[in-house]
Design an enzyme around this catalytic site. Structure first.
Site, PDB file in Angstrom:
ATOM      1  CB  THR A   1     -37.201  -0.322 -19.133  1.00  0.00           C
ATOM      2  OG1 THR A   1     -36.838  -0.894 -20.379  1.00  0.00           O
ATOM      3  CG2 THR A   1     -36.691   1.108 -19.052  1.00  0.00           C
TER       4      THR A   1
ATOM      5  CE1 TYR B   1     -23.424   5.399 -27.936  1.00  0.00           C
ATOM      6  CE2 TYR B   1     -22.001   3.505 -28.296  1.00  0.00           C
ATOM      7  CZ  TYR B   1     -22.185   4.877 -28.232  1.00  0.00           C
ATOM      8  OH  TYR B   1     -21.127   5.708 -28.458  1.00  0.00           O
TER       9      TYR B   1
ATOM     10  CE1 TYR C   1     -40.579  -2.325 -24.788  1.00  0.00           C
ATOM     11  CE2 TYR C   1     -38.788  -2.695 -23.244  1.00  0.00           C
ATOM     12  CZ  TYR C   1     -39.853  -1.939 -23.683  1.00  0.00           C
ATOM     13  OH  TYR C   1     -40.198  -0.785 -23.015  1.00  0.00           O
TER      14      TYR C   1
ATOM     15  NE  ARG D   1     -37.075   3.600 -21.342  1.00  0.00           N
ATOM     16  CZ  ARG D   1     -36.453   4.134 -20.292  1.00  0.00           C
ATOM     17  NH1 ARG D   1     -35.145   4.159 -20.236  1.00  0.00           N
ATOM     18  NH2 ARG D   1     -37.147   4.660 -19.308  1.00  0.00           N
TER      19      ARG D   1
ATOM     20  CE  LYS E   1     -43.027  -3.365 -22.531  1.00  0.00           C
ATOM     21  NZ  LYS E   1     -42.105  -3.181 -21.382  1.00  0.00           N
TER      22      LYS E   1
ATOM     23  CB  ILE F   1     -45.522  -5.718 -20.863  1.00  0.00           C
ATOM     24  CG1 ILE F   1     -45.721  -7.157 -21.345  1.00  0.00           C
ATOM     25  CG2 ILE F   1     -44.376  -5.642 -19.854  1.00  0.00           C
ATOM     26  CD1 ILE F   1     -44.523  -7.762 -22.049  1.00  0.00           C
TER      27      ILE F   1
END
Length: 296
Positions: A48, A111, A137, A142, A165, A207
């Site tokens: 990202t 989405y 992740y 997000r 993560k 991370i």
């Protein structure tokens, strides 16, 4: 579980851009050397923070390939290859493996999202088509898609799904995940503000966005925690928390790219739709960097 992908601090490295919006590979090479020379334990390319969402497929592959070649096995390279299109994510992951990446980082589908059963199918489909470890992740802020502890337990059965993560902010859920998965799933913090806490719980590090600006400090904080020196590590977490928060005062990676420019790197702007920081926000960021003695 076999050998961990890394222990300590992996930088979610920014992707520097030229004024015309193209990738600035000369500056990117400098950033990679800066990170490795200051103790960073792994490089995460095309995450990202690396603006993967606005890289073309060709750019995405070229950045991963360049990263592997520039790092030259000095530290592990983790390639961001996630997508909300399962087949495309698998294709990109295979390409990253061919380029020599040591592992992939695969974000949950965004989405279109999916169910927990869909997550299991999605990740197993990708993992079946690679021969390097995967870091899942989980960042629902997000993606709108959260991985539940029971789903982690199912995912951890696949030999290539080695780690997560975790950035859902739910420590209680993470405790349940760790209880269910045991040694079958390594855990990395996906939030700088929780790096100490998750590592003290048995995680293997972070991370990090913060590591772009302070690679040595992030490495040292994680090394202390991994060595059981919790008091000293937590002292660093507390000391740097204001800067960590400032780097998320606007949408990531807007503040961290601005910070790297202030440090003297030519990282350029973020690609649209991300917009530059407001003048007030930029001045607050600059004052924070000055407060920590990072810039004059």
């Amino acid at each position: 579980m076999g050998n961990p992908i890394f222990k300590g601090s992996a930088v979610a490295i920014v992707t520097p851009m030229n004024s015309d919006g193209s990738v600035n590979y000369e500056e990117y090479g400098k950033l990679i050397d800066f990170q490795i020379n200051n103790g960073t334990d792994a490089i995460v390319a095309c995450g990202t923070t690396g603006e993967s969402a606005t890289l073309t497929r060709e750019e995405h592959c070229e950045v991963i390939k360049y990263t592997v070649e520039k790092v030259n096995k000095r530290v592990p390279v983790i390639a961001g290859t996630g997508s909300n299109d399962t087949v495309f994510a698998a294709e990109l992951s295979r390409e990253a493996e061919e380029f020599g990446a040591d592992a992939i980082l695969s974000v949950t589908p965004y989405y279109n999202k999916t169910s927990q059963a869909g997550l299991v199918r999605h990740y197993n489909y990708i993992a079946d088509r690679i021969h390097i470890p995967m870091i899942v992740y989980n960042v629902p802020s997000r993606t709108g898609c959260n991985i539940k502890p029971e789903t982690y337990a199912e995912l951890a059965k696949h030999p290539n799904i080695q780690a997560t993560k975790e950035a859902n902010g739910d420590i209680s859920a993470l405790v349940r995940t760790m209880a269910l998965c045991g040694d079958n799933l390594d855990v990395y913090s996906g939030e700088d503000s929780q790096a100490f806490s998750i590592t003290a719980m048995g995680g293997l590090g972070v991370i990090s966005v913060f590591a772009n600006v302070c690679p040595r400090e992030c490495h040292d904080m994680m090394a202390l925690a991994l060595n059981g020196q919790f008091k000293e590590s937590f002292a660093m977490q507390k000391y740097y928390i204001e800067l960590m928060d400032m780097l998320f005062s606007d949408v990531n990676p807007i503040p961290v790219k601005a910070a790297m420019n202030l440090l003297g790197f030519n990282c350029g702007p973020c690609r649209m739709p991300l917009a530059p920081m407001s003048e007030k926000g930029f001045e607050a960021l600059k004052a924070c960097l000055q407060k920590y003695g990072i810039i004059q």
